[in-house]
Write a protein that holds these residues in place. Structure first.
Motif, PDB file in Angstrom:
ATOM      1  N   GLU A 169       0.887  -1.168   0.000  1.00  0.00           N
ATOM      2  CA  GLU A 169       0.000   0.000   0.000  1.00  0.00           C
ATOM      3  C   GLU A 169       0.917   1.208   0.000  1.00  0.00           C
ATOM      4  O   GLU A 169       1.647   1.445   0.960  1.00  0.00           O
ATOM      5  N   HIS A 184      -2.921   0.319  -3.848  1.00  0.00           N
ATOM      6  CA  HIS A 184      -3.013  -0.792  -2.900  1.00  0.00           C
ATOM      7  C   HIS A 184      -3.060  -2.114  -3.662  1.00  0.00           C
ATOM      8  O   HIS A 184      -4.045  -2.383  -4.359  1.00  0.00           O
ATOM      9  N   GLU A 186      -3.664  -5.645  -3.087  1.00  0.00           N
ATOM     10  CA  GLU A 186      -4.232  -6.414  -1.980  1.00  0.00           C
ATOM     11  C   GLU A 186      -3.705  -7.846  -1.968  1.00  0.00           C
ATOM     12  O   GLU A 186      -3.437  -8.413  -0.909  1.00  0.00           O
ATOM     13  N   CYS A 197      -5.985  -5.235  -7.080  1.00  0.00           N
ATOM     14  CA  CYS A 197      -5.505  -3.954  -6.553  1.00  0.00           C
ATOM     15  C   CYS A 197      -6.595  -2.890  -6.571  1.00  0.00           C
ATOM     16  O   CYS A 197      -7.624  -3.047  -7.241  1.00  0.00           O
TER      17      CYS A 197
END
Ligand SMILES: C[S@@+](CC[C@H](N)C(=O)[O-])C[C@H]1O[C@@H](n2cnc3c(N)ncnc32)[C@H](O)[C@@H]1O
Length: 280
Positions: A169, A184, A186, A197
């Motif tokens: 992040e 971000h 993920e 993302c």
């Protein structure tokens, strides 16, 4: 209550427009147009005049393309009518009739559009990563090639580096703006390169716009992309990499110059964006 009082009670995230935030955070149309024209001239010897932008979103890039020269024409293709409508209202219409008369916006799948034939096609902000299999991506590259003139060229931006295959992040201040852009990632699955993302935005008053945009990608690598482009019938591919300079006392710190040149070998980095040109 008066409208202005209601607005002053709303937090910054509620008042913000996600397309405005996106364009200010991740789009640099002037730089990309200059790179496309200079590279086309370098490889072909003349200036491209027509451009198809696949996955065009709000059509900011093609509006700037047509503003940059009175003879330039463009077509933008995107599946999402609401995003195209936003782009027409906020980018095309303010540019005026002389510019918009040279732009066609199509709400279509990029796999379906091959007319009119263009000098250049581009797919930016890594949108081709939405195609998950070799067959799907090759089909897109074949469609893109068929939509180009015999001297045409496709350009993609490509994201990679050690950090691209990780959960991260990352916050970035946006110049002269009162919000922060947050990228971000993920999850990343090394088995199939599935990368999930999001883009979030954080504001000076502490409010946030979470998941303004989300992406479900397969993270394609440069060798895979180049192989598929050749399989789809392009005659050659060219990777352009950003030049870096040492602007700091810290020995390890290199800053991007914004200038790109063709390369065949580089040191890997934590995170990089390159441009991949494919010549018909
Ligand atoms: C990440 S945005 C890219 C916007 C813009 N090109 C840029 O550089 O920022 C991806 C866009 O691709 C569109 N899209 C996704 N799959 C598509 C497809 N198969 N055909 C056309 N548009 C598609 C989405 O609607 C979305 O607007």
């Amino acid at each position: 209550m008066a409208k202005s009082n209601v607005q002053s009670l709303m937090r910054m995230a509620q008042q913000a427009d996600k397309h405005v935030l996106y364009e200010k955070s991740v789009q640099a149309p002037e730089t990309e147009i200059e790179l496309m024209i200079e590279t086309f001239k370098e490889i072909r010897g003349w200036e491209p005049m027509s451009l198809r932008e696949d996955f065009c979103g709000t059509a900011l890039l093609i509006t700037e393309w047509c503003k940059s020269h009175s003879q330039r024409t463009a077509q933008g293709v995107d599946l999402d009518q609401a995003t195209l409508d936003w782009g027409r209202e906020h980018n095309l219409d303010p540019a005026g009739e002389e510019v918009t008369s040279r732009i066609e916006l199509l709400c279509e799948n990029v796999l379906e559009v091959q007319q009119p034939k263009m000098d250049m096609a581009c797919a930016f902000n890594f949108s081709f990563n939405g195609f998950k299999t070799r067959e799907q991506l090759r089909a897109y590259f074949e469609a893109a090639r068929q939509g180009l003139n015999e001297n045409g060229m496709l350009v993609l931006d490509v994201y990679g580096g050690t950090e691209s295959m990780d959960e991260v992040e990352e916050e970035r201040e946006v110049d002269d703006e009162d919000f922060t852009y947050i990228w971000h990632q993920e999850s990343f699955n090394p088995i199939d390169h599935a990368l999930h993302c999001h883009i979030h935005f954080a504001f000076a008053d502490g409010s946030r716009m979470n998941r303004a945009f989300s992406y479900d990608w397969r993270l394609w690598t440069l060798p895979e992309l180049q192989e598929l482009l050749l399989e789809a019938g392009f005659s050659s591919t060219h990777v352009y990499w950003e030049e870096f300079e040492d602007t700091d006392d810290d020995d390890d710190y290199l800053e991007g110059t914004g200038n790109y040149r063709e390369v065949t070998k580089v040191d890997n980095q934590e995170s990089w964006i390159s441009y991949l040109f494919a010549v018909v």
